[in-house]
Design an enzyme around this catalytic site. Structure first.
Site, PDB file in Angstrom:
ATOM      1  N   LYS A   1       0.814  -1.221   0.000  1.00  0.00           N
ATOM      2  CA  LYS A   1       0.000   0.000   0.000  1.00  0.00           C
ATOM      3  C   LYS A   1       0.846   1.269   0.000  1.00  0.00           C
ATOM      4  CE  LYS A   1      -4.229  -1.990   1.755  1.00  0.00           C
ATOM      5  NZ  LYS A   1      -3.847  -3.428   1.874  1.00  0.00           N
TER       6      LYS A   1
HETATM    7  C1  LIG Z   1      -4.443  -4.450   1.207  1.00  0.00           C
HETATM    8  C2  LIG Z   1      -3.686  -5.712   1.101  1.00  0.00           C
HETATM    9  C3  LIG Z   1      -4.068  -6.735   0.206  1.00  0.00           C
HETATM   10  C4  LIG Z   1      -5.314  -6.644  -0.647  1.00  0.00           C
HETATM   11  O1  LIG Z   1      -5.202  -5.683  -1.666  1.00  0.00           O
HETATM   12  P1  LIG Z   1      -6.501  -5.119  -2.400  1.00  0.00           P
HETATM   13  O2  LIG Z   1      -6.004  -3.994  -3.217  1.00  0.00           O
HETATM   14  O3  LIG Z   1      -7.434  -4.657  -1.295  1.00  0.00           O
HETATM   15  O4  LIG Z   1      -7.087  -6.229  -3.194  1.00  0.00           O
HETATM   16  C5  LIG Z   1      -3.283  -7.872   0.115  1.00  0.00           C
HETATM   17  N1  LIG Z   1      -2.189  -8.019   0.902  1.00  0.00           N
HETATM   18  C6  LIG Z   1      -1.791  -7.068   1.773  1.00  0.00           C
HETATM   19  C7  LIG Z   1      -0.595  -7.308   2.613  1.00  0.00           C
HETATM   20  C8  LIG Z   1      -2.516  -5.877   1.909  1.00  0.00           C
HETATM   21  O5  LIG Z   1      -2.119  -4.946   2.783  1.00  0.00           O
END
Ligand SMILES: *Cc1c(COP(=O)(O)O)cnc(C)c1O
Length: 469
Positions: free
Chosen positions: A113
């Site tokens: 993120k």
């Molecule tokens: C947010 C997140 C996801 C999922 O991603 P999306 O964009 O919501 O599909 C997967 N793995 C981790 C570690 C995350 O922080």
């Protein structure tokens, strides 16, 4: 480029007009009127670019109302080796010929993120500086989003972050990461409840239009289009790193929750990147896997949403999914509006008996899900076969990716967090703790800053009123 709504009821807007907002004015999600198409010459030229230059080429096509020189400076200031650990930003690790892990988790909070939120923080700051406004960001987190948002917004004078988290429910590492921030513009609100309570409180506060306008309340949630834009870049980067020529195809395996990461892959493919399969992986919370297997999208209640060992994928509905369905239905806003009304009233819609569901394969999507036992086994297997430690979310992706792997097609598995964030699970799988990257050795020993709140939206409002600038 102009942006419209997936429900067809918003006059076209520019990138900066939609940057700070959440939902479109008609309750839909914002989406480009048309995706930019990348021709062969451009793709050939992009292969030689470093991450920052590539990011500029891609983001500038979506954020075309920000002057190029300004955007270049923002991007160059965001994707640095200092913030992301290497000049490659998203390094590709090859496990064996044709099987790779794309490292998306080397930013400040060690989860993918950061790639989007670090850029978002700098874009927000730029736009607020220009307009002379302040922004109070209100959010709820069960882990990764909160810390990633706080690290992206820390120290920015025009922005304050009010982040609700469930008291005592995040991993020790995640808790320490958030609560150890000492910047005066970051407020950790630890709620005596669960994540759903936090999310409800955010909805209540944001539902009070007068309060929202008065305190300039904004969001950084996963439906923010700028976040998707930033994520498109690493699909191109990963493709170039895993191939020698632009005549090759690759497949991506993507651990998915709110469908933000894989949506960026879908957009990259629509732009012309030679992606064969987009392999969507869920954990036991398999709303999305169910849709791609059956054509039925059925959201879950809180009671049907499980707490798993890949907690950042524990979702009851997938907020970005509406954007894909817009494309799947040939961009029929009236139909999308009708489908989501059905979700609101009946909790589900079913496309299995329509021609649309058959089109899913034209978009390259396949799916699967994994269980706790699958994750443990995959972590062990990747460690023993390749000497590489992966986290539980990445393991979901690798597990499902290997099921769909095709001979002769490179498979790139997205690494969405580093194992150190989920020490207990790694210990369970391998009987040893993951190593800590430099700077995180004493994280849990740092002083923690947070306020404890009851499950009560009025208490959040009072806190914001007392601390907003
Ligand atoms: C947010 C997140 C996801 C999922 O991603 P999306 O964009 O919501 O599909 C997967 N793995 C981790 C570690 C995350 O922080």
């Amino acid at each position: 480029m102009k942006y419209i709504s997936t429900r067809g009821g918003m006059p076209p807007k520019t990138f900066t007009e939609i940057l700070l907002g959440g939902l479109a004015s008609d309750g839909g999600l914002t989406i480009p009127e048309a995706y930019p198409r990348i021709n062969r010459e451009e793709l050939a030229r992009w292969r030689a670019l470093d991450y920052r230059s590539l990011a500029f080429e891609i983001v500038s096509r979506f954020a075309d109302d920000i002057p190029a020189a300004d955007l270049k400076a923002i991007i160059d200031g965001t994707y640095t080796a200092q913030a992301f650990g290497s000049e490659e930003i998203t390094p590709l690790k090859t496990l064996e010929p044709g099987l790779h892990i794309l490292g998306l988790s080397n930013g400040p909070t060690l989860a993918f993120k950061d790639i989007a939120l670090q850029l978002l923080g700098n874009l927000f700051e730029y736009v607020l500086e220009k307009t002379g406004h302040d922004l109070n960001i209100l959010g709820a987190t069960s882990g990764d989003t909160g810390s990633s948002a706080e690290y992206a917004m820390r120290g920015k004078p025009r922005i304050r972050v009010f982040m609700l988290s469930p008291l005592g429910k995040m991993s020790r590492f995640q808790t320490a990461q958030m609560y150890s921030l000492a910047e005066p513009n970051i407020f950790n609100l630890a709620v005596k409840g669960v994540f759903d309570d936090c999310q409800d409180m955010v909805k209540r506060v944001s539902g009070d239009a007068a309060f929202k306008a008065r305190y300039r309340i904004g969001a950084v949630n996963s439906i923010n289009w700028a976040r998707i834009t930033a994520q498109i870049v690493y699909y191109f980067k990963g493709y170039f790193a895993a191939t020698r020529s632009n005549d090759e195809e690759v497949s991506f395996a993507v651990p998915s929750g709110n469908f933000g990461n894989i949506l960026a892959g879908h957009v990259a493919r629509m732009m012309g990147l030679p992606i064969r399969q987009l392999i969507l992986a869920t954990n036991e919370n398999d709303v999305l896997d169910e849709f791609f297997r059956t054509g039925c999208y059925r959201v879950r209640s809180s009671a049907q949403t499980y707490h798993t060992s890949s907690p950042s994928m524990d979702i009851s509905k997938a907020s970005n999914f509406e954007r894909f369905v817009f494309d799947l239905t040939g961009r029929d806003g009236a139909l999308v509006k009708d489908l989501w009304h059905r979700v609101d009233s009946e909790g589900a819609f079913d496309l299995s008996k329509t021609g649309y569901f058959r089109k899913v394969q034209d978009f390259g999507f396949v799916s699967g899900h994994s269980t706790h036992a699958n994750r443990m086994e995959t972590i062990r297997r990747v460690y023993h076969d390749y000497g590489v430690m992966i986290d539980t979310h990445t393991a979901d992706g690798v597990k499902v990716g290997l099921v769909h792997r095709e001979a002769g097609i490179p498979l790139i598995c997205m690494e969405t967090a580093l194992p150190v964030k989920f020490e207990d699970s790694i210990n369970e799988a391998l009987g040893q703790a993951p190593g800590r990257p430099g700077g995180f050795e004493n994280l849990e020993k740092l002083p923690q800053h947070f306020e404890v709140l009851d499950v009560n939206a009025e208490a959040v409002k009072a806190f914001i009123a007392a601390h907003a600038g």
